[in-house]
Scaffold this active site. Structure first.
Site, PDB file in Angstrom:
ATOM      1  N   GLU A 209     -42.579  27.459 -22.623  1.00  0.00           N
ATOM      2  CA  GLU A 209     -41.845  26.398 -23.299  1.00  0.00           C
ATOM      3  C   GLU A 209     -42.250  26.367 -24.764  1.00  0.00           C
ATOM      4  OE1 GLU A 209     -42.935  23.184 -20.651  1.00  0.00           O
ATOM      5  OE2 GLU A 209     -44.507  22.502 -21.993  1.00  0.00           O
ATOM      6  N   HIS A 248     -44.370  17.018 -22.458  1.00  0.00           N
ATOM      7  CA  HIS A 248     -45.701  17.631 -22.442  1.00  0.00           C
ATOM      8  C   HIS A 248     -46.349  17.521 -23.822  1.00  0.00           C
ATOM      9  CE1 HIS A 248     -44.548  20.427 -18.904  1.00  0.00           C
ATOM     10  NE2 HIS A 248     -44.984  19.253 -18.494  1.00  0.00           N
TER      11      HIS A 248
END
Lengths: 295, 408
Positions: A209, A248
């Site tokens: 990511e 996150h």
């Protein structure tokens, strides 16, 4: 064979009397994992689903000989819990806890590097070798035994990837969530090496990511010629706006670094099969492996 | 959590780092009075939680008393549009009024946690006053990087090296004191970034932190109460705040497809695949591990508040959160919140069958997709008003089946 954890792994659960700890200790046990003991300070002598609980890791190690610890301890105490496991000689630690202060992890990282401990996570779903052992919080039934090794920074995205691979008629050798925080115990390079050595793994999937440069580092390592097996990769967050943290703590584009484009480019240059549409992960892997006559 | 400049300077001053004399003000006349007290010239600095203030005209120097009032009146209430704020900008509500420094030269100094080495790292340069990214591009040899071992801290020899590299030997003791104080702030306040740009050497030969940027690790706020109470939520998007109150992670974007997903990685992926299918996501929304009826209802409420949203995509991969629970949550939420736009649901993972059964039995109208790409295509078509494609037909069919079932 499997990677890092085995059917014979003996698991200790730290924070076993909590809501999540007790639920998942049982779920792991039901999957076939050898959960030998648990630790919660002040709850020593109790049992959770037949699993004995101790006050300290030291005691649990002495009585039940675990070699892996699975941690569900709340964030303010999680770094201490990891170091307690390290202090008692446990060499493989899986930390599920989300929200550990970064400077706590700076200290933990320094210790585990010195002690040669493998820390999976924190802020991760854990590790699973389908059909053998599950040390984490993932739903076991979406995984099936097979030849693709998956490493992912995100939990639900690991499930999505594994599910697609299962539906494409392939399975997984071992799947690991490396964690969504800025500082985690293991990087892709560690797992690439493990999967390269593992006879059961025939291909590897990097689920990355935005944020940081772990994917670029992995690309550099692959480019150096250290990895012979085919590697696939998807990077989440191509449409994320810069400067905004996407859930996150680690998923944030700062300035020009950490973008999906830079990661894709590095991976492509390293000869990785880049999958840009997340709807076709399973299909693409199956197609490429068939073409290359690996399956 | 980002601190305002005046807050960061307050913290620094408490640790013995010299900062310009000044005060934060809330009205033009107050700014004027503070400037009189400090003596001219003064610098008026917009206190907004965004980078690129200077370039956007949020930092101005005033040399006369008239100028102070004029600039203050101009800045208060003004919308400052910077690279980071987007076109909507941010309104200036506070001005920091500071005595202008006699600058001899400008340095750059910052501390952050380097993700590659997992260590706090000092970054410094003789070339202050410009963005460090520009320095890195144009003069990479002028960037000093010093990784710090968390056990031993910022060591005397490392500080010495910095003093040589920055030509600070004439103010040796002062520099050493300030550099170790800055590291102390970084550790004791759980910073993720502490940046002084510029840190200046004044004409009288002293160091002065003319600008300060401080970001504190959100995960550590529980043990940094003095920082936590500095939080300024007036600049936050009200919808994002409300989501956060309910334990949701919501970020507003500019498209027309509302998303509700569990897990940050899957939520990002959902945005990506919507875009690949020709749609535009209206938001990032991670409902987290505990998708209760309340949080799902709150999600619907916030998403549908945006009039641009033409369709909603719910993408749930059951892991810790089970699909049957989510399905019940969706039903209860739809009873509370009226949703008049099409909803595409993709449920998979733990207890998928039970979840689907619950949705089917409900008789409520939604489109059900089997996988990610089908769902994305469906929702993009619905949002773009073309719902006669194959997947659209399929969805309508499913809808009809649901109706039939209900009638039976």
């Amino acid at each position: 064979m499997a990677v890092c954890v085995y059917r014979t792994s003996r698991v200790l659960v730290q924070g076993i009397t909590g809501k999540e700890g007790s639920y998942h200790a049982k779920a792991c046990k039901d999957y076939g994992t050898k959960v030998v003991s648990g630790v919660t300070p002040g709850k020593g002598g109790q049992e959770v689903d037949g699993i004995p609980v101790f006050n300290t890791v030291e005691e649990a190690v002495k009585e039940t000989h675990p070699n892996v610890s699975l941690i569900f301890v709340p964030p303010p105490f999680a770094a201490d819990a990891i170091l307690e496991a390290v202090g008692s000689g446990i060499k493989t630690i899986v930390c599920i806890t989300e929200g550990i202060p970064v400077l706590d992890m700076v200290k933990v990282k320094r210790v585990i590097e010195k002690e040669g401990v493998t820390l999976i996570g924190p802020n991760c779903p854990g590790i699973i070798t389908p059909g053998a052992t599950k040390i984490g919080i993932m739903p076991g039934h979406i995984f099936s035994r097979g030849s693709v090794g998956i490493m992912s920074r995100s939990g639900t995205l690991l499930y999505e990837t594994a599910d697609q691979i299962t539906k494409a008629g392939l399975g997984q050798s071992t799947c690991v969530g490396i964690g969504g925080d800025p500082i985690v115990g293991t990087d892709y390079i560690f797992w690439l090496k493990q999967f390269e050595k593992d006879p059961e793994t025939e291909a590897m999937m990097i689920v990355g990511e935005i944020g940081g440069n772990a994917e670029e580092k992995a690309a550099e390592f692959i480019k150096s010629g250290a990895i012979k097996k085919p590697v696939f990769a998807f990077i989440a967050g191509r449409t994320a706006p810069p400067g905004r943290r996407m859930g996150h703590a680690g998923a944030i584009i700062m300035g020009k670094s950490g973008t999906a484009e830079s990661k894709y480019q590095a991976l492509r240059e390293a000869g990785v099969h880049v999958i840009e549409n997340p709807g076709y992960i399973g299909e693409t892997i199956a197609k490429v492996l068939k073409e290359r006559a690996i399956i | 959590m980002k601190l305002h400049e005046y807050q960061a300077k307050e913290v620094l001053a408490n640790f013995g780092v010299p900062v310009p004399e000044g005060r934060v003000t809330y009205f033009p006349d107050e700014a004027w009075m503070v400037s009189m007290e400090l003596g001219l010239p003064v610098v008026l600095k917009a206190q907004v939680l965004t980078g690129g203030r200077g370039k956007a005209g949020g930092v101005r120097i005033a040399r006369t008393s008239d100028e102070v009032l004029q600039i203050a009146q101009e800045l208060f209430g003004k919308k400052l549009v910077t690279k980071q704020t987007g076109p909507q900008g941010v309104v200036i509500r506070k001005l920091l009024v500071e005595k202008a420094a006699d600058i001899d030269r400008e340095l750059y100094f910052s501390i952050l946690v380097d993700r590659t080495t997992s260590r706090p790292t000092v970054i410094a340069s003789k070339r202050g006053g410009m963005s460090i990214e520009e320095v890195a591009e144009q003069y990479p040899e002028d960037i000093i990087k010093i990784p710090i071992d968390p056990v031993t801290g910022f060591l005397p020899y490392q500080i010495r090296r910095l003093k040589y590299d920055l030509d600070l030997m004439s103010l040796e003791k002062e520099a050493a004191k300030i550099f170790s104080a800055l590291y102390k702030v970084f550790i004791e306040k759980d910073c993720s970034l502490l940046e002084l740009n510029p840190l200046v050497v004044t004409k009288s030969g002293h160091l002065l932190a003319v600008d300060a940027k401080m970001d504190v690790d959100d995960n550590a706020l529980y043990r940094r109460k003095e920082i936590s109470r500095m939080r300024d939520i007036t600049e936050a998007d009200p919808d994002e705040l409300e989501a956060r109150f309910s334990g949701l992670n919501f970020i507003k974007l500019s498209g027309n497809i509302g998303c509700m997903v569990n897990g940050a990685g899957l939520a990002m992926t959902t945005m990506d695949i919507i875009k690949l299918a020709g749609g535009e996501p209206a938001n990032f929304l991670d409902v987290g591990g505990e998708a209760t009826p309340e949080t799902i209802a709150k999600g619907f409420e916030i998403i549908t508040r945006d009039p641009k949203v033409k369709a909603i995509f719910i993408n749930i991969f059951g892991g810790i959160v089970r699909c049957d629970k989510v399905a019940n949550g969706i039903l209860q939420a739809l009873k509370k919140v009226k949703v008049e736009i099409p909803v595409v649901i993709r449920l998979t993972g733990m207890n998928r069958e039970e979840g689907m059964e619950i949705l089917k039995k409900s008789g409520l109208k939604f489109y059900v997709a089997n996988d990610l790409k089908e769902a994305a295509k469906m929702v993009a078509e619905l949002a773009n008003g073309k719902n006669n494609g194959n997947s659209g037909k399929k969805a309508q069919k499913q809808e009809e089946q649901q109706k039939e079932k209900k009638e039976k």
